[in-house]
Design an enzyme around this catalytic site. Structure first.
Site, short mmCIF file in Angstrom:
data_model
loop_
_atom_site.label_atom_id
_atom_site.label_comp_id
_atom_site.label_asym_id
_atom_site.label_seq_id
_atom_site.Cartn_x
_atom_site.Cartn_y
_atom_site.Cartn_z
N GLU A 1 -2.03 -4.60 -45.46
CA GLU A 1 -0.76 -4.39 -46.16
C GLU A 1 0.35 -5.31 -45.64
OE1 GLU A 1 -0.84 0.10 -47.85
OE2 GLU A 1 -0.37 -0.03 -45.72
N GLU B 1 -7.33 1.44 -51.19
CA GLU B 1 -6.93 2.75 -50.68
C GLU B 1 -6.53 3.63 -51.86
OE1 GLU B 1 -4.03 2.78 -47.58
OE2 GLU B 1 -5.14 1.35 -46.32
#
Length: 637
Positions: A199, A273
């Site tokens: 991320e 995710e």
């Protein structure tokens, strides 16, 4: 009749080569695990069209996250078998740098941290692996997995190409990646993809950083498909050339999927995710995401011909002091609870949930063969309450800490000259100095994160982010002012990673005058310290006056095979529980979490020693339950 055949040296060498090759092929069959129809293993996971392919055939990733460092090693196989029985074909896991290199240059890949054993186990059970080696992992884990000793450098710039950070990453990757390389698909192992950082689009402080991490992987022998992982906003800045971008979300994000299609057309789409639940914060409520809503979103993702990874499939536990803290949208960090149940399909203790059964039914339609039978559950037991037998004050336990450090000014935990000059990472730090008068004690917001304040060992109050001033009564002569400061967990997400030093990070004042001349005790409560405390002769009977903070000792007697259980501590306030020297994690009466998970394999038949470090209030007993209590619930927003 015996026939003797005489072979030339050349013929014997040829036979030896043939037998060796045959043996290697047989070894690949046994260690490979994941079911591959052909032996060639020359074409791993590919992203050359709108669908993934593996061995040249269409392949959909049905993945789930289980972190080896959050699950007792004795239960790794149990959890992975339950994953397979749910219809998943791929395991994803992070790698926590701060556990594997607790001190600079000191590496641990043994026992609970034996990553290679975890990879071999996954392969033997027929699971592929997507490895997410960081170095930053987020994961609701202290400092996002980065080791706290990095913060000894006052100029540290984490997740950038700042030379002292990249030097540390290179040193860690030298150790980690050489252990990972043999377990890649091309080498006969289960790893089919590797994630580049994590991320980064939400951080994005250095355009050269992601290329550096990518090269750090490639130059050390990573040959499998590279991926990145970001939320929709992060997709704009988190990618790196040569790595497939994937997206993270919980509620169906069609705009994000459309954006993903736009930046990499004719590529496989994946939700790296898919948040099956959410994490909890001390003082809040227990987050739940309804099974029906989760199933509806997962069904839509599959209908869109996408691959998916459930984060988490099984959350496990933030044992010890390893839980992180949350700051997004909050004025001060809010620490995470010990449980990482996450409202995931498989519970903290490995139980099947409604989510599990719904997903198993859904995923069964994406397999040509019947799914394996679900493994039986581990038995649990609510042991009888145990009575506290002895107590030991914090002040009496200081004999068992390392030699205290004297300093004119306060020194933050990370810069203390302890642990081979790597500083203190976790736990508590005691700062003591002398005062000659009362008045206004001000923290100047330099307490990280919470301090119990004492004058001559009498409790005065708590300093934290909200309360930054206390009144001290006048007294005669010199008195000892003590501040027991707890690191409640470093922030794991956001742009303040470089600011996560703990303890006293600056001056504290009495009547606007900075205090000086401190004696500082490191109370990181490592196993060695806990064992020294347990075996000390300083324990006092419960009939003698209790002193807080303090350690409280009880014995749990187990007959027969030890079973999983949960500790309950009604009447206690805040602290840490150790069983047979293992740190189960923090408890805090403000909730939401009201129980601590005790894995059966961490108990043994006969007598088990329970030690509780309690800050302010103790009941005379410790209770046990057969099921967890995570507190009042709230739907994830």
């Amino acid at each position: 009749m015996v026939v003797v055949v005489r072979l030339s040296l050349k013929q014997r060498y040829g036979l030896l080569v043939c037998f060796t090759i045959a043996g290697l092929i047989a070894y690949q069959f046994t260690r490979r695990g994941p079911e591959v129809k052909r032996m060639s293993r020359v074409e791993g996971l590919r992203a050359n069209s709108s669908q993934f392919s593996l061995e040249g055939e269409p392949f959909r990733i049905l993945g789930g996250s289980i972190h080896y460092f959050r699950v007792p090693r004795a239960y790794w196989e149990d959890r992975l078998l339950k994953m397979r029985a749910c219809g998943l074909n791929t395991l994803t896991t992070y790698v926590p740098w701060n556990l594997h290199e607790p001190e600079r240059g000191v590496f641990n890949f043994q026992d609970q941290l034996d990553l290679e054993a975890y990879l071999r186990l996954a392969a033997s059970l027929g699971l592929w692996v997507i490895l997410r080696p960081g170095p930053y992992i987020c994961a609701e884990w202290d400092l996002g997995g980065l080791p706290s000793w990095l913060l000894r450098d006052k100029n540290m710039k984490m997740r950038t190409t700042y030379p002292r950070f990249t030097d540390a990453v290179n040193s860690f990757f030298d150790q980690l990646i050489r252990r990972v390389v043999p377990h890649q698909y091309s080498k006969g192992g289960p790893i089919i993809a590797v994630q580049v950082e994590n991320e980064y689009g939400s951080y994005a402080k250095d355009t050269e950083y992601m290329p550096f991490i990518k090269e750090a992987l490639l130059s050390r022998g990573i040959t499998e498909l590279l991926l990145t992982s970001d939320n929709q906003e992060g997709l704009k800045l988190g990618g790196v050339q040569g790595a497939l971008e994937t997206i993270n979300f919980q509620k169906l994000n069609l705009d994000g999927i459309k954006y993903l299609d736009g930046i990499q057309p004719q590529k496989p789409r994946m939700v790296m995710e898919y948040w099956s639940g959410w994490f909890d914060l001390w003082g809040g409520l227990h987050h739940v995401f309804t099974p029906e809503e989760m199933l509806a979103v997962v069904s839509e993702i599959l209908k869109l011909d996408m691959s998916i990874n459930l984060y988490m499939f099984h959350g496990g536990t933030n044992f010890g002091f390893m839980s992180g803290a949350f700051t997004v949208g909050t004025p001060a960090p809010k620490p995470m609870v010990t449980s990482y149940d996450y409202d995931a399909p498989l519970s903290e203790a490995g139980d099947y949930t409604t989510k599990y059964h719904l997903l198993r039914n859904l995923f069964s339609h994406y397999h040509t063969k019947l799914l394996p039978e679900v493994p039986s559950l581990q038995e649990r037991k609510a042991y009888q309450p145990v009575v506290i037998q002895q107590h030991l004050s914090l002040w009496d336990s200081l004999h068992f800490t390392d030699k205290p450090f004297k300093s004119e000014r306060p020194v933050n935990m990370e810069n203390l000259p302890v642990n081979n000059n790597n500083g203190q990472s976790y736990g508590y730090t005691l700062y003591e100095t002398t005062i000659t008068r009362g008045g206004a004690l001000s923290s100047k917001n330099n307490v990280r994160d919470r301090a119990l304040v004492f004058v001559d060992r009498h409790f005065v109050g708590v300093l934290d982010y909200k309360v930054q001033e206390l009144a001290l009564l006048d007294g005669k002569g010199e008195r000892t002012l003590s501040l027991l400061v707890e690191n409640c967990g470093r922030v794991n997400y956001g742009k303040t990673l470089d600011e996560q030093r703990k303890g006293l990070v600056g001056d504290i004042e009495v009547n606007k005058k900075p205090l000086r001349d401190f004696i500082i005790h490191s109370l990181d409560m490592k196993p060695g310290f806990v064992n020294r405390v347990k075996s000390s002769g300083h324990w006092k009977s419960m009939r003698q006056q209790l002193s807080f903070p303090g350690f409280f000792q009880a014995k749990l007697h187990v007959e027969g095979k030890p079973r999983d259980t949960f500790i309950r501590l009604p009447g206690w306030s805040k602290g840490v529980v150790f069983i047979n020297g293992r740190n189960l994690g923090r408890y805090w009466s403000i909730g939401p979490q009201q129980t601590l998970y005790v894995p059966g394999p961490w108990l043994h038949k006969g007598t088990n020693q329970v030690v509780v470090f309690e800050e302010q209030e103790a009941d005379g007993k410790i209770q046990f339950a057969s099921s967890p209590d995570y507190g009042m619930t709230v739907d994830v927003q």
